[in-house]
Design an enzyme around this catalytic site. Structure first.
Site: not given
Ligand SMILES: Cc1cc2nc3c(=O)[nH]c(=O)nc-3n(C[C@H](O)[C@H](O)[C@H](O)COP(=O)(O)OP(=O)(O)OC[C@H]3O[C@@H](n4cnc5c(N)ncnc54)[C@H](O)[C@@H]3O)c2cc1C
Length: 382
Positions: A123, A158, A366, A368
């Site tokens: 996804f 994933t 899924e 943070t």
């Molecule tokens: C091993 C792994 C598997 C994954 N599998 C999938 C998958 O199958 N499909 C998929 O679509 N995604 C997947 N992900 C992605 C995962 O869901 C995202 O990494 C996660 O949702 C956070 O997004 P980001 O990494 O872009 O962080 P960002 O959105 O850039 O956030 C960075 C930081 O800012 C904080 N932040 C952002 N907005 C706000 C706010 N409004 N207020 C306060 N704090 C905020 C966040 O909490 C975080 O601490 C996977 C990630 C990993 C590492």
């Protein structure tokens, strides 16, 4: 209010517990070290019906429900999280969007192989530019005759690059809504489609035996019929998928938190210091009692969220509470379990070292912890 498992649920939990101990535990440490996807284990999970747990038999499923999936995830993660996340993402992110929103033809074509674990699906929501702000999707899809032409990229997806990955469903901007906001839709892209490239696997801190890749789409053309659900409903669809998925990640987190208790009790009875088993010292006992407290409370939180969901009630806030509390409990328990193991806790051959490495992502994937707190605060009218 009834939080006792039925006979059928207890039997499922027992059989997955046995499988995790007898089949997963002996081989997963090596796969993890070599960063290898555990194909034979996944095949066995497919044969047990785990990938089909919440789907009806007419699509090759087991006719169970989402709670059954959560029980299986908890038991797998008690031993290993790479295997558990492969199941979680395979069912809740891979197959569920097709089951919930797909056409009858899409369900009949894609679900049976996914339910049998012969195939996996991914996804693709997160992009290099951001995951939390999922509405800011940059990937675009334009309708050209009978095809969607997709351009963009997705990060951290994933199950997207295994030998048995059949497709990924991606979110893409397909136009503008009347209010000026982007119209987002979900589109199924089969593996091997021209213009769809799966990048090399990431080198990860944890979940090292699971499959995660960056994906890119350059003039990638798929049939118009590969739209999943209604055009423009992609945003609402993935919010629903993520709400459910949070209960599953909570269950997986509870499994890890409980696994830390199991390993710590065992070790505290074996290891001696200053003439006594370390488990005789109250400092160690209290750590383990607190670990048990967190695992137990987090379990009740995900049981509650799942019960609400299955009763057709609103469960969004309870799912956020369960995911937030369970993931933070998993991180704390993993840190404490490692501490109880002393230097051995820092050695990869000990399961708690793997649990420590696997725990952190639970506070990120899924949604943070910050996003969960935003959802809870929003429900309070803030
Ligand atoms: C091993 C792994 C598997 C994954 N599998 C999938 C998958 O199958 N499909 C998929 O679509 N995604 C997947 N992900 C992605 C995962 O869901 C995202 O990494 C996660 O949702 C956070 O997004 P980001 O990494 O872009 O962080 P960002 O959105 O850039 O956030 C960075 C930081 O800012 C904080 N932040 C952002 N907005 C706000 C706010 N409004 N207020 C306060 N704090 C905020 C966040 O909490 C975080 O601490 C996977 C990630 C990993 C590492």
């Amino acid at each position: 209010m009834e939080f006792r498992l039925s006979e059928e649920q207890a039997a499922l939990r027992e059989s997955v517990r046995d499988f995790a101990t007898e089949v997963v535990a002996p081989v997963i440490g090596d796969c993890y070290e070599r960063e290898e996807f555990p194909y034979p284990v996944v095949k066995r999970m497919g044969e047990m019906g785990l990938f089909g747990l919440p789907f009806p038999e007419e699509y090759g499923g087991m006719g169970g429900d989402y709670f059954a999936l959560c029980l299986a995830l908890e038991e797998l993660a008690r031993v290993d999280s790479s295997v558990a996340i492969t199941l979680e993402a395979g069912v809740s992110l891979g197959a569920m969007p097709i089951y919930r929103f797909g056409t009858e033809e899409q369900k009949r074509r894609w679900l049976p192989r996914l339910c049998r674990g012969e195939a996996l699906a991914g996804f693709g929501l997160t992009e290099p530019g951001g995951g939390s702000d999922a509405g800011a999707t940059r990937t675009r899809a334009e309708l050209d005759g009978d095809s969607w032409v997709i351009n963009g990229s997705k990060s951290f997806i994933t199950n997207s690059g295994t030998d048995i990955t059949d497709f990924v469903t991606v979110t893409a901007v397909t136009g503008r809504r009347a209010d000026g906001r982007p119209e987002i839709s979900s589109i199924l892209v089969p593996s091997g489609t021209n213009g769809f490239t799966v990048g090399p696997k990431y080198s990860k801190v944890g979940w090292c035996a699971s499959d995660t890749h960056e994906l890119s789409f350059v003039d990638c053309r798929v049939p118009a019929a590969n739209l999943v659900g209604e055009r423009g409903r992609g945003y609402a669809q993935f919010l629903r998928i993520l709400d459910e998925g949070r209960i599953a990640i909570a269950a997986l987190s509870v499994g890890l938190a409980q696994g830390c208790v199991d390993e710590s009790v065992k070790y505290a009875k074996q290891r001696s210091a200053f003439g006594h088993e370390i488990g005789a010292y109250q400092a160690i006992q209290f750590k383990i009692a607190d670990m048990k407290l967190r695992a137990h409370t987090a379990r009740l939180a995900y049981y509650d969220a799942a019960a609400r969901m299955l009763a057709g009630e609103d469960f969004k806030t309870e799912a956020a509470i369960a995911k937030l509390y369970a993931s933070e409990s998993a991180v704390t328990n993993a840190r404490e379990a490692t501490q109880i193991h002393g230097g051995y806790g820092f050695m990869n051959e000990f399961p708690v070292a793997r649990m420590w490495r696997d725990a952190k992502i639970l506070e990120i994937g899924e949604g943070t912890s910050e996003v969960q707190r935003l959802l809870i605060a929003r429900d309070l009218g803030l």
